[in-house]
Write a protein that holds these residues in place. Structure first.
Motif, mmCIF file in Angstrom:
data_model
loop_
_atom_site.group_PDB
_atom_site.id
_atom_site.type_symbol
_atom_site.label_atom_id
_atom_site.label_comp_id
_atom_site.label_asym_id
_atom_site.label_seq_id
_atom_site.Cartn_x
_atom_site.Cartn_y
_atom_site.Cartn_z
ATOM 1 N N HIS A 1 0.814 -1.214 0.000
ATOM 2 C CA HIS A 1 0.000 0.000 0.000
ATOM 3 C C HIS A 1 0.847 1.263 0.000
ATOM 4 N N SER A 2 1.897 1.277 0.829
ATOM 5 C CA SER A 2 2.657 2.513 1.000
ATOM 6 C C SER A 2 3.930 2.213 1.783
ATOM 7 N N THR A 3 4.689 3.271 2.048
ATOM 8 C CA THR A 3 5.882 3.193 2.884
ATOM 9 C C THR A 3 5.718 4.172 4.037
ATOM 10 N N LEU A 4 5.868 3.688 5.251
ATOM 11 C CA LEU A 4 5.748 4.527 6.437
ATOM 12 C C LEU A 4 7.095 4.586 7.155
ATOM 13 N N SER A 5 7.357 5.726 7.798
ATOM 14 C CA SER A 5 8.616 5.896 8.524
ATOM 15 C C SER A 5 8.350 6.519 9.884
ATOM 16 N N TRP A 6 9.194 6.174 10.843
ATOM 17 C CA TRP A 6 9.148 6.735 12.189
ATOM 18 C C TRP A 6 10.571 7.048 12.631
ATOM 19 N N SER A 7 10.763 8.111 13.374
ATOM 20 C CA SER A 7 12.020 8.308 14.087
ATOM 21 C C SER A 7 12.045 7.324 15.246
ATOM 22 N N VAL A 8 13.144 6.585 15.364
ATOM 23 C CA VAL A 8 13.188 5.495 16.336
ATOM 24 C C VAL A 8 13.053 6.002 17.763
ATOM 25 N N GLU A 9 13.772 7.060 18.107
ATOM 26 C CA GLU A 9 13.753 7.529 19.494
ATOM 27 C C GLU A 9 12.363 7.973 19.945
ATOM 28 N N PRO A 10 11.641 8.807 19.172
ATOM 29 C CA PRO A 10 10.280 9.168 19.598
ATOM 30 C C PRO A 10 9.327 7.974 19.647
#
Length: 350
Positions: free
Chosen positions: A305-314
């Motif tokens: 469907h898509s690509t999602l990203s997160w900053s690991v620390e938060p």
């Protein structure tokens, strides 16, 4: 706003500019710029006015409108690019360059590069301020050598803005760029020197360590210097960082990045996060990366469907430091995104 009311405000702004210069006209232009279509119509019309004060108001109006309305930017750039070659007034040239920067239009690169050689230092400074906004950020493109030349300009503020654009705004890393930044790291003008040091730091150049430590002590931990320290992640910076006020914004991130123990712990948590998340999303591509120009680590999950990203620390902080909970939160985000995303090909259905 109707055209007649907007025109009356513009007439007042031009009259004020004739009498007092730019002071006092900003509020009038802001009112007109709120209506993008009207601002574009009046701004482009003013560019052909015989009076430089009116043309200056037109440039300022187009700059404001471009900052507020994406749909205004391309036609504003077209009008400004057609006008600039014939503009003889240096103030209007400077304002037109600033307005082009607000359009974020790559078509402006060639004209801005040519104006980097302008005899007026204020025009060259405007070019240094604007080029990064329109640049496609490719090492071989003409804005990079133009900015490198501007970092050696005889005017300190031109060097300052060109070094900021080259070092912090553009994510281009070549030997020529590093050489230009290193040259400014010894500049007699403090602001240009600081931009050279920070530009080297975000490229992980070890020569930045000592001068960045000096900059930390001098600046008291300003946001850009702390960000550069967080990207560089050098343990040698820890004493200077620990001497700062603990409440300084951005300090905690810089300390964590420069502390080798804390960084190793984060690396272990990030890898554990990948190992925990992959079984929850067996059909997804899960990875952790580190951006050269940014601090911290990024978790990325790619699905059909898509690509999602997160900053690991938060993400870990959101999960109270528990890797399993962080993986579950990421999986929930992916599942929610899949639920909201239309199936492939559905956009073509009635």
């Amino acid at each position: 706003m109707d055209l007649a009311s907007a025109s009356a405000l513009i007439d007042r702004a031009v009259a004020d500019a004739d009498r007092r210069g730019a002071a006092g006209t900003g509020a009038l232009l802001d009112r007109v710029a709120a209506d993008g279509a009207t601002a574009l119509r009046l701004g482009t019309r003013l560019l052909s006015d015989p009076g430089p004060a009116a043309r200056a108001v037109g440039c300022r109006l187009l700059r404001r409108a471009g900052g507020l309305h994406e749909e205004v930017r391309a036609p504003a750039a077209t009008a400004l690019l057609a006008h600039l070659p014939a503009e003889a007034d240096r103030t209007v040239r400077r304002l037109a360059v600033a307005a082009l920067g607000a359009t974020q239009d790559e078509r402006a690169v060639a004209q801005l590069v040519s104006l980097a050689e302008d005899v007026d230092p204020e025009v060259r400074e405007a070019v240094a301020r604007s080029l990064a906004s329109v640049a496609p950020e490719l090492p071989g493109d003409p804005e990079v050598p133009a900015l490198i030349r501007l970092t050696t300009d005889p005017e300190p503020e031109v060097r300052n803005w060109a070094t900021f654009a080259l070092g912090f705004q553009l994510e281009v890393d070549t030997p020529a760029v590093r050489a230009a930044l290193w040259a400014r790291a010894g500049d007699s003008y403090h602001q240009a020197r600081a931009e050279g040091v920070r530009g080297l730091a975000v490229r992980h150049d070890p020569r930045a360590v000592r001068p960045l430590g000096e900059l930390l002590a001098w600046s008291g931990g300003d946001p850009l210097t702390l960000r550069a320290a967080a990207v560089l992640g050098a343990a040698e910076l820890l004493p200077g960082l620990r001497a700062l006020d603990p409440a300084t914004p951005g300090l905690a991130e810089a300390l964590a990045s420069c502390d080798p123990v804390a960084r190793a712990a984060l690396d272990r948590q990030a890898w554990s996060l990948v190992e925990t998340l992959q079984p929850l999303l067996p059909d997804a591509a899960v990875s952790v990366t580190s951006d050269r120009f940014e601090p911290g680590l990024t978790l990325t999950v790619g699905t059909a469907h898509s690509t999602l990203s997160w900053s690991v620390e938060p993400l870990l902080a959101r999960a109270g430091g528990a890797v399993g909970r962080a993986a579950a939160l990421a999986a929930e985000d992916v599942e929610e995104d899949a639920h909201l995303s239309p199936p492939a090909g559905s956009a073509d259905r009635a």
